[in-house]
Design a protein around this motif. Structure first.
Motif, short mmCIF file in Angstrom:
data_model
loop_
_atom_site.label_atom_id
_atom_site.label_comp_id
_atom_site.label_asym_id
_atom_site.label_seq_id
_atom_site.Cartn_x
_atom_site.Cartn_y
_atom_site.Cartn_z
N GLY A 58 0.80 -1.20 0.00
CA GLY A 58 0.00 0.00 0.00
C GLY A 58 0.84 1.26 0.00
N LEU A 59 0.46 2.23 -0.83
CA LEU A 59 1.13 3.52 -0.88
C LEU A 59 0.42 4.53 0.02
N THR A 60 1.20 5.37 0.69
CA THR A 60 0.64 6.44 1.50
C THR A 60 1.41 7.72 1.24
N GLN A 61 0.90 8.81 1.81
CA GLN A 61 1.58 10.10 1.66
C GLN A 61 2.96 10.12 2.30
N ARG A 62 3.24 9.18 3.17
CA ARG A 62 4.57 9.13 3.78
C ARG A 62 5.65 8.99 2.71
N VAL A 63 5.33 8.22 1.69
CA VAL A 63 6.27 7.97 0.60
C VAL A 63 5.90 8.74 -0.66
N GLU A 64 4.62 8.92 -0.88
CA GLU A 64 4.12 9.61 -2.07
C GLU A 64 3.22 10.78 -1.65
N PRO A 65 3.81 11.90 -1.25
CA PRO A 65 3.00 13.02 -0.75
C PRO A 65 2.03 13.59 -1.78
N LYS A 66 2.28 13.37 -3.08
CA LYS A 66 1.39 13.91 -4.10
C LYS A 66 0.02 13.22 -4.09
N LEU A 67 -0.12 12.13 -3.34
CA LEU A 67 -1.45 11.51 -3.20
C LEU A 67 -2.44 12.49 -2.58
N SER A 68 -1.93 13.48 -1.85
CA SER A 68 -2.81 14.48 -1.23
C SER A 68 -3.55 15.31 -2.27
N LEU A 69 -3.09 15.28 -3.51
CA LEU A 69 -3.71 16.08 -4.58
C LEU A 69 -4.85 15.35 -5.28
N ILE A 70 -5.04 14.08 -4.95
CA ILE A 70 -6.08 13.28 -5.60
C ILE A 70 -7.41 13.50 -4.90
N GLU A 71 -8.39 14.01 -5.65
CA GLU A 71 -9.72 14.26 -5.11
C GLU A 71 -10.65 13.10 -5.44
N VAL A 72 -11.52 12.80 -4.51
CA VAL A 72 -12.45 11.69 -4.67
C VAL A 72 -13.88 12.20 -4.47
N GLU A 73 -14.75 11.80 -5.36
CA GLU A 73 -16.16 12.18 -5.26
C GLU A 73 -17.02 10.92 -5.31
N MET A 74 -17.93 10.82 -4.37
CA MET A 74 -18.85 9.69 -4.35
C MET A 74 -20.23 10.14 -4.83
N PRO A 75 -21.09 9.21 -5.24
CA PRO A 75 -22.44 9.59 -5.66
C PRO A 75 -23.16 10.37 -4.56
N LYS A 76 -24.06 11.24 -4.97
CA LYS A 76 -24.73 12.17 -4.06
C LYS A 76 -25.36 11.47 -2.86
N HIS A 77 -25.97 10.32 -3.09
CA HIS A 77 -26.71 9.64 -2.02
C HIS A 77 -25.91 8.50 -1.37
N ALA A 78 -24.63 8.41 -1.68
CA ALA A 78 -23.83 7.27 -1.20
C ALA A 78 -23.73 7.21 0.31
N PHE A 79 -23.93 8.34 0.98
CA PHE A 79 -23.75 8.36 2.44
C PHE A 79 -25.07 8.26 3.20
N ALA A 80 -26.16 8.08 2.46
CA ALA A 80 -27.45 7.81 3.11
C ALA A 80 -27.42 6.39 3.66
N GLN A 81 -28.14 6.18 4.75
CA GLN A 81 -28.01 4.93 5.50
C GLN A 81 -28.30 3.69 4.65
N ASP A 82 -29.35 3.72 3.84
CA ASP A 82 -29.77 2.49 3.15
C ASP A 82 -29.41 2.48 1.67
N TRP A 83 -28.56 3.43 1.23
CA TRP A 83 -28.26 3.51 -0.20
C TRP A 83 -27.39 2.34 -0.64
N GLU A 84 -27.70 1.80 -1.81
CA GLU A 84 -26.88 0.75 -2.40
C GLU A 84 -26.55 1.13 -3.84
N PRO A 85 -25.34 0.89 -4.30
CA PRO A 85 -24.96 1.25 -5.66
C PRO A 85 -25.63 0.36 -6.70
#
Length: 314
Positions: A58-85
């Motif tokens: 596994g890679l982390t910012q400890r070795v690859e600090p540029k990982l901090s520049l990677i943005e992640v977006e999840m579907p709008k309702h992904a964090f609702a309790q019963d949502w399933e993809p």
């Protein structure tokens, strides 16, 4: 919900949840939430994915600090309790100079063997060639994106601190809690204040005294019980500016002056560790997969606490 902080027969109201964060891909940018779904291994979608090198490590910012520049977006309702993809649900990944990458949330069929992160070694789900090529190009070395395979793998946390509990690809424990008071106290000592994203917590609590969380052994958030199991020992990641990927000396150098094991626990042999934040487990989630949610504004009640940081588990 009450607006004022007031004592409760069930415990002491120490503050309220000010912010909630998940980091779907380990060591990449987090997502700020208004509510988060609880699972025994952490908030839903937190550290479900891991970037690995050609050896499966596994890679982390400890070795690859540029990982901090990677943005992640999840579907709008992904964090609702019963949502399933469904088949059209994607995680969207962006980085400077790169085309947008869409990663299907449908379960991949390909298995990646020989995946490791810290002490854990096992198999994971491989997200395929398009994702591999994207991360290889951005990082500048052969990479693959893998997803934790919760159907066939488990990753126990340290049984000396939380026997019977598990995590996915987080460093050690399912949840990290930090207080705004602690961040404010640190920033008062720094020439250039740092934001909370340097410390990558899941739960930020406001309204308590600086470093009060050091002492919390058991808290209640919206009727869900969390156990403080171990102070969080910090690595170099807090020195990396999460907006630029560039590292420095602070805030670790300043933290060393008043948050080292030598200062906090002088009765023990120092190991050069620096502490900021409290690692936690969800006690109600022990042994089951029931999903529940907590949200910004929820009161934090302290049900059990230590009398001094010298007693805290490290």
């Amino acid at each position: 919900m009450e607006n004022a902080l007031s004592p409760s027969p069930a415990g002491e109201i120490a503050g309220r949840v000010a912010s909630l964060y998940v980091y779907p891909i380990k060591s990449c940018r987090g997502i700020s939430l208004s509510q988060a779904s609880l699972t025994p291994t952490g908030f839903r979608w937190d550290r479900n994915w891991l970037i690995v090198n050609s050896k499966g490590r596994g890679l982390t910012q400890r070795v690859e600090p540029k990982l901090s520049l990677i943005e992640v977006e999840m579907p709008k309702h992904a964090f609702a309790q019963d949502w399933e993809p469904d088949k059209s649900s994607n995680m969207v990944v962006r980085a400077p100079g790169m085309d947008v990458l869409k990663v299907s949330l449908a379960k991949p069929e390909r298995i990646a063997d020989g995946v490791s992160v810290w002490e854990w070694f096992g198999s994971a789900l491989d997200e395929g060639e398009e994702a591999s090529n994207w991360f290889t190009t951005f990082v500048g070395k052969p990479c693959r994106l893998v997803r934790f395979d919760s159907a066939s793998e488990t990753r126990p946390v340290d049984p000396n601190y939380a026997p019977g509990h598990f995590a996915m690809f987080s460093d050690m424990y399912p949840f990290l809690l930090i207080s705004q008071g602690s961040l404010d106290a640190l920033n008062e000592l720094l020439k250039e204040p740092v934001p909370i994203n340097r410390f990558r917590p899941n739960i930020l609590v406001d309204g308590c005294e600086p470093f009060a969380e050091d002492l919390w052994t058991e808290i209640l958030i919206d009727n869900f019980t969390f156990q403080g199991v171990k102070l969080c020992s910090r690595c170099k990641v807090p020195t990396i500016n999460q907006d630029t990927g560039i590292g420095g000396e602070e805030p670790i150098e300043t933290l060393r002056s008043f948050r080292s094991d030598k200062v906090l626990q002088p009765q023990k042999k120092p190991q050069g560790k620096i502490y900021f934040g409290q690692n936690m487990i969800w006690k109600d989630g022990y042994g089951d997969g029931i999903t529940k949610t907590i949200e910004i504004g929820d009161p934090v009640l302290v049900l059990g606490k230590l009398s001094s940081p010298t007693e805290a588990a490290t």
